[in-house]
Write a protein that holds these residues in place. Sequence first.
Motif, PDB file in Angstrom:
ATOM      1  N   UNK A 139       0.833  -1.195   0.000  1.00  0.00           N
ATOM      2  CA  UNK A 139       0.000   0.000   0.000  1.00  0.00           C
ATOM      3  C   UNK A 139       0.870   1.247   0.000  1.00  0.00           C
ATOM      4  N   UNK A 140       0.235   2.362  -0.337  1.00  0.00           N
ATOM      5  CA  UNK A 140       0.940   3.649  -0.319  1.00  0.00           C
ATOM      6  C   UNK A 140      -0.048   4.764  -0.067  1.00  0.00           C
ATOM      7  N   UNK A 141       0.399   5.786   0.669  1.00  0.00           N
ATOM      8  CA  UNK A 141      -0.404   6.996   0.797  1.00  0.00           C
ATOM      9  C   UNK A 141      -0.108   7.890  -0.406  1.00  0.00           C
ATOM     10  N   UNK A 142      -0.583   9.112  -0.369  1.00  0.00           N
ATOM     11  CA  UNK A 142      -0.436   9.990  -1.529  1.00  0.00           C
ATOM     12  C   UNK A 142       1.022  10.221  -1.899  1.00  0.00           C
ATOM     13  N   UNK A 143       1.886  10.288  -0.893  1.00  0.00           N
ATOM     14  CA  UNK A 143       3.294  10.577  -1.172  1.00  0.00           C
ATOM     15  C   UNK A 143       3.989   9.441  -1.908  1.00  0.00           C
ATOM     16  N   UNK A 144       3.529   8.200  -1.673  1.00  0.00           N
ATOM     17  CA  UNK A 144       4.223   7.075  -2.283  1.00  0.00           C
ATOM     18  C   UNK A 144       3.466   6.373  -3.380  1.00  0.00           C
ATOM     19  N   UNK A 145       2.299   6.882  -3.743  1.00  0.00           N
ATOM     20  CA  UNK A 145       1.439   6.181  -4.693  1.00  0.00           C
ATOM     21  C   UNK A 145       2.079   6.044  -6.079  1.00  0.00           C
ATOM     22  N   UNK A 146       2.772   7.073  -6.547  1.00  0.00           N
ATOM     23  CA  UNK A 146       3.338   7.022  -7.898  1.00  0.00           C
ATOM     24  C   UNK A 146       4.367   5.920  -8.054  1.00  0.00           C
ATOM     25  N   UNK A 147       5.077   5.618  -6.981  1.00  0.00           N
ATOM     26  CA  UNK A 147       6.139   4.620  -7.062  1.00  0.00           C
ATOM     27  C   UNK A 147       5.655   3.198  -6.792  1.00  0.00           C
ATOM     28  N   UNK A 148       4.415   3.043  -6.346  1.00  0.00           N
ATOM     29  CA  UNK A 148       3.953   1.720  -5.925  1.00  0.00           C
ATOM     30  C   UNK A 148       3.937   0.680  -7.042  1.00  0.00           C
TER      31      UNK A 148
END
Length: 476
Positions: A289-298
């Motif tokens: 999972x990822x929040x907004x800060x990490x979503x692009x890299x998921x």
Amino acid sequence: MQGHEEFTAAAASLLGPRGFTQDPDLVDPWLTDWRGRYTGRALGLASPASTAEVAALVKLCSAQGVPLVPQGGNSGMSGGATPDASGHALVVSLRRMNAITRIDEQAREITCQAGVILQALHEAVAPLGLRFPLTLGGKGSATIGGLISTNAGGTQVLRHGSMRAQVLGIEAVLADGSVFDALVPLKKDNRGFDLKQLLIGSEGTLGVITGATLRLLPALADRAVLWAGLNDIRAARKLLVHTETLAGDALEGFEVMPRHSLNAVLDHNPRARNPLAGDHAWYALIELVADAAGAAALPDRAQTLLESAFAAGLVEDATIAMNETQAEEFWALRDEIAPAERALGPAMQHDISVPVARMADFVAETLPQVEARFPGCTAVAFGHLGDGNVHYHVLAPQGAVRGDWEAREGKEISAFIHDLVTAWQGSISAEHGIGQMKVGELARLADPVHLAILASVKRALDPRGLLNPGKLIPSS
């Protein structure tokens, strides 16, 4: 109910017609646990609407020596919220105490009454870009008070911990009717014992949970769900370690199931599909999972994990869910194991844990032992490999009569499995509590020092034994 007229009249006067009833049509549904294994009797059903009413009711029970059985959503797995057959106890439902009293978006905290339904809490914070990091199959009926009193787990314990880790503050009514108010969360508080932690997991035997302050987290912006086929359970352990190394805090869930469990789901649900083309001995369901800060890299992190697992020879085959619909379909294969197994016939179900690093070895070594000891039975294990907790089920031979088989051979099977778990330095109750179902086994297997401390605390806080008698604490 003869001899209790004075008490019931006082309870009715205290709580009013909405708060107290002896109408069998209203009381009876709360006298049987949801699995149908335990049915008791009660003086009546009390449904207080506030902490003040709970406190006054408990004082009344204390004065007249009436036992009380706290009840949340009545969705427990161990009979912990069901009264005994004596008819002397009062069932106390917290379902009317369902208010969310405070949400602090900046502090990421929510304060609510004990009767709030877990799903309602999820829905209350979602529009604020927040989430409560605990969920389970019974979220539509389980209450916050019940989850706290049983220290509930679920599929997110690997990353976030059980209910114990989510509670920042607590309010409870003690056996004498006094109110323990520790709802205000303090990051540091060194005034002695952490009393809220004593109440968490106490199954209503030390106090009636009436409210809590819980931690919240930023909402998830994206997730990646992977499904992998493995040659054995030990490969799943290696894949878990590999995933923890590469994914770090992004790893939210790691579930395993054997081929037998997947096939049971596929046979039970005609809409279900195997995500992989071939059959495998074991399967792993992994969620990053990822929040907004990490979503692009998921997506890249998930792809890297998949490719590296193939390169290391950790998986025989694997795939990544292409969209949210497919991700839900992957999770449905895990969530539908229990109903699929019930359709196959009787089974003995065990909620056990051993040290995380030893769980794969435990499963690999003990499943054949169980099947050899009880010919015709099928032993399966599935669940939360990442936190050392699996659901260890033994399915009856074909033709076994439901009810009769559990009462005879089933009890011997459970004792054998609990002996194995104890020998491996594990727990006979990982997340469902002791209740009344396992209280005898706890007395048989637990360290005497452990049992003595439980009994001492119970005597100190509830000297007359009126709070949820017969649950959790083995009788001396």
